[in-house]
Design a protein around this motif. Structure first.
Motif, PDB file in Angstrom:
ATOM      1  N   GLU A   1      30.278 -24.467   8.461  1.00 46.23           N
ATOM      2  CA  GLU A   1      30.599 -25.770   9.054  1.00 46.23           C
ATOM      3  C   GLU A   1      29.404 -26.327   9.822  1.00 46.23           C
ATOM      4  N   LYS A   2      28.766 -25.482  10.614  1.00 45.23           N
ATOM      5  CA  LYS A   2      27.618 -25.930  11.408  1.00 45.23           C
ATOM      6  C   LYS A   2      26.447 -26.325  10.506  1.00 45.23           C
ATOM      7  N   ALA A   3      26.237 -25.553   9.436  1.00 49.35           N
ATOM      8  CA  ALA A   3      25.137 -25.856   8.514  1.00 49.35           C
ATOM      9  C   ALA A   3      25.373 -27.175   7.787  1.00 49.35           C
ATOM     10  N   ILE A   4      26.617 -27.439   7.409  1.00 45.92           N
ATOM     11  CA  ILE A   4      26.951 -28.693   6.727  1.00 45.92           C
ATOM     12  C   ILE A   4      26.736 -29.883   7.659  1.00 45.92           C
ATOM     13  N   ILE A   5      27.227 -29.772   8.882  1.00 45.78           N
ATOM     14  CA  ILE A   5      27.052 -30.859   9.856  1.00 45.78           C
ATOM     15  C   ILE A   5      25.565 -31.104  10.124  1.00 45.78           C
ATOM     16  N   TYR A   6      24.802 -30.018  10.215  1.00 45.97           N
ATOM     17  CA  TYR A   6      23.361 -30.133  10.449  1.00 45.97           C
ATOM     18  C   TYR A   6      22.670 -30.830   9.278  1.00 45.97           C
ATOM     19  N   ALA A   7      23.009 -30.455   8.046  1.00 43.36           N
ATOM     20  CA  ALA A   7      22.378 -31.049   6.863  1.00 43.36           C
ATOM     21  C   ALA A   7      22.702 -32.533   6.744  1.00 43.36           C
ATOM     22  N   PHE A   8      23.924 -32.918   7.157  1.00 44.04           N
ATOM     23  CA  PHE A   8      24.307 -34.330   7.092  1.00 44.04           C
ATOM     24  C   PHE A   8      23.533 -35.194   8.087  1.00 44.04           C
ATOM     25  N   LYS A   9      22.853 -34.588   9.029  1.00 47.23           N
ATOM     26  CA  LYS A   9      21.990 -35.356   9.928  1.00 47.23           C
ATOM     27  C   LYS A   9      20.775 -35.901   9.182  1.00 47.23           C
ATOM     28  N   TYR A  10      20.452 -35.270   8.046  1.00 49.49           N
ATOM     29  CA  TYR A  10      19.273 -35.650   7.275  1.00 49.49           C
ATOM     30  C   TYR A  10      19.598 -36.447   6.021  1.00 49.49           C
ATOM     31  N   ASP A  11      20.830 -36.325   5.517  1.00 53.28           N
ATOM     32  CA  ASP A  11      21.133 -36.930   4.221  1.00 53.28           C
ATOM     33  C   ASP A  11      22.624 -37.220   4.108  1.00 53.28           C
ATOM     34  N   GLU A  12      22.964 -38.185   3.267  1.00 56.21           N
ATOM     35  CA  GLU A  12      24.367 -38.518   3.014  1.00 56.21           C
ATOM     36  C   GLU A  12      24.999 -37.579   1.997  1.00 56.21           C
ATOM     37  N   GLN A  13      24.170 -36.873   1.239  1.00 54.75           N
ATOM     38  CA  GLN A  13      24.650 -35.890   0.276  1.00 54.75           C
ATOM     39  C   GLN A  13      23.966 -34.558   0.535  1.00 54.75           C
ATOM     40  N   ILE A  14      24.720 -33.479   0.371  1.00 56.12           N
ATOM     41  CA  ILE A  14      24.147 -32.150   0.529  1.00 56.12           C
ATOM     42  C   ILE A  14      24.642 -31.261  -0.609  1.00 56.12           C
ATOM     43  N   ILE A  15      23.994 -30.116  -0.778  1.00 56.32           N
ATOM     44  CA  ILE A  15      24.499 -29.121  -1.719  1.00 56.32           C
ATOM     45  C   ILE A  15      24.651 -27.788  -0.993  1.00 56.32           C
TER      46      ILE A  15
END
Length: 372
Positions: free
Chosen positions: A203-217
């Motif tokens: 959960e924390k990694a997903i929230i962190y990645a969304f700070k940089y991009d609208e899409q993540i993998i």
């Protein structure tokens, strides 16, 4: 007469500073007897600047430095710069080739290539479509899957979908099993990446990645693997492969520091691997270059899973840092590599100009189109 090369660097990207370093290296390696260079700095706010001392790193370490803001335009089929205010004559001469050394979203993703295609400029890198696809980890993976090249299992997530139903998305991701690696879709240099070994970390990694991009993998994290890199230079539809490099780190993945602070990682060139694995990497690199229609210099990053004996394409960089010159050094000097890149771009532009790009018709003189 020397060809005039406009080298574009900087840009509104988290890899802005890496781009500056790439430019400094290229400016020192290019053959000044054969080429006159014009450094053109693209600011983080989207302005183009020229100025003195742009080939010195200390210039960009200052908060302010002398510059002239410029715009590009075409005149008599020549690319030129115009000043928004005063512009010295030395900056106004025609530019023969644009050599981009930009990295990351908003520049390497086809945005800059599209801008210079509109200006009908000679551009020494990937065209718009390949650059756009390669900047997106999702679209790159889909293309690799389509042509049968292995890619690590993953789930793609949009910010809006996660906000709407995070519980279901987390459950879907956990089908991959821990540990997992979470990445922004359109960033490079390992920025925005985190490892998750449980749901709380996921959960924390997903929230962190969304700070940089609208899409993540979210990908499966390999346990016992090796990491390899290989660069490809395209010339007239043929490809020159670099040596294969193995990169080792004590971290769980290759971090930003590992990539740009050499003391944190070790590199072996050429990689000490079996002939069969080297052959597979060479073959895959040729397939990738051909299927993605790579132009200029690109670098392909691989992960080799020792447990399953599977080679995965991890990432493809359409404008790698420092043009990946160090991977070619045993075959081609940095100076000669730049020369090959520029000459290939000139020949490619000549072929492009032979194509028909207009069609004369009587459409505008027809009044029937105006009738209701």
């Amino acid at each position: 007469m020397r060809k005039r090369i406009g080298i574009i660097f900087g840009g509104n990207s988290v890899e802005h500073e890496i781009s500056i370093l790439s430019y400094i290296q290229i400016s020192h390696a290019i053959n000044r007897e054969q080429y006159e260079i014009l450094p053109i700095y693209l600011t983080k706010t989207g302005s183009f600047w020229v100025g003195p001392h742009f080939d010195e790193l200390k210039t960009f370490q200052k908060a302010k430095f002398k510059h002239y803001e410029v715009v590009f335009y075409q005149k008599n089929k020549q690319l030129r710069l115009g000043g928004l205010k005063y512009l010295p004559r030395r900056y106004r001469k025609p530019i023969d080739v644009i050599l981009p050394v930009v990295h990351g979203r908003n520049v390497e993703d086809g945005s800059l290539a599209g801008y210079f295609r509109i200006l009908n400029a000679t551009y020494a890198s990937c065209d718009v479509l390949p650059a756009a696809i390669l900047q997106s980890k999702i679209h790159t993976k889909k293309m690799l899957e389509f042509v049968g090249i292995p890619t690590i299992p993953y789930h793609a997530i949009t910010n809006s979908a996660y906000m709407e139903d995070s519980s279901n998305i987390l459950q879907t991701c956990e089908c991959l099993a821990y540990p997992m690696i979470v990445k922004p879709v359109s960033l490079g240099s390992s920025i925005g990446i985190k490892i998750a070994t449980n749901r709380d970390e996921l959960e924390k990694a997903i929230i962190y990645a969304f700070k940089y991009d609208e899409q993540i993998i979210v990908e499966s994290k390999l346990d016992d693997f090796q990491e390899f890199n290989q660069a490809v230079l395209e010339t007239d539809g043929s490809y020159i492969l670099s040596e294969i490099e193995e990169v080792k780190t004590e971290n769980s993945f290759l971090t930003f520091a590992d990539k740009y602070l050499p003391a944190t990682s070790s590199r072996t060139i050429p990689a000490e691997i079996s002939e069969s694995l080297a052959g597979l990497i060479n073959e895959t690199s040729m397939m990738v270059a051909d299927h993605f229609k790579i132009r200029g210099i690109s670098r392909i990053d691989y992960l080799y899973d020792r447990k399953s004996d599977t080679l995965y394409v991890n990432e493809i960089n359409s404008i790698p840092g420092s043009l990946a010159f160090y991977l070619f050094e045993d075959k081609i000097s940095f100076t000669d590599l730049i020369d090959l890149l520029i000459k290939a771009a000139i020949r490619a532009k000549y072929r492009d100009d032979l194509k028909i790009n207009s069609f004369q018709s009587l459409v505008l003189s027809s009044t029937r189109l105006l009738k209701k």
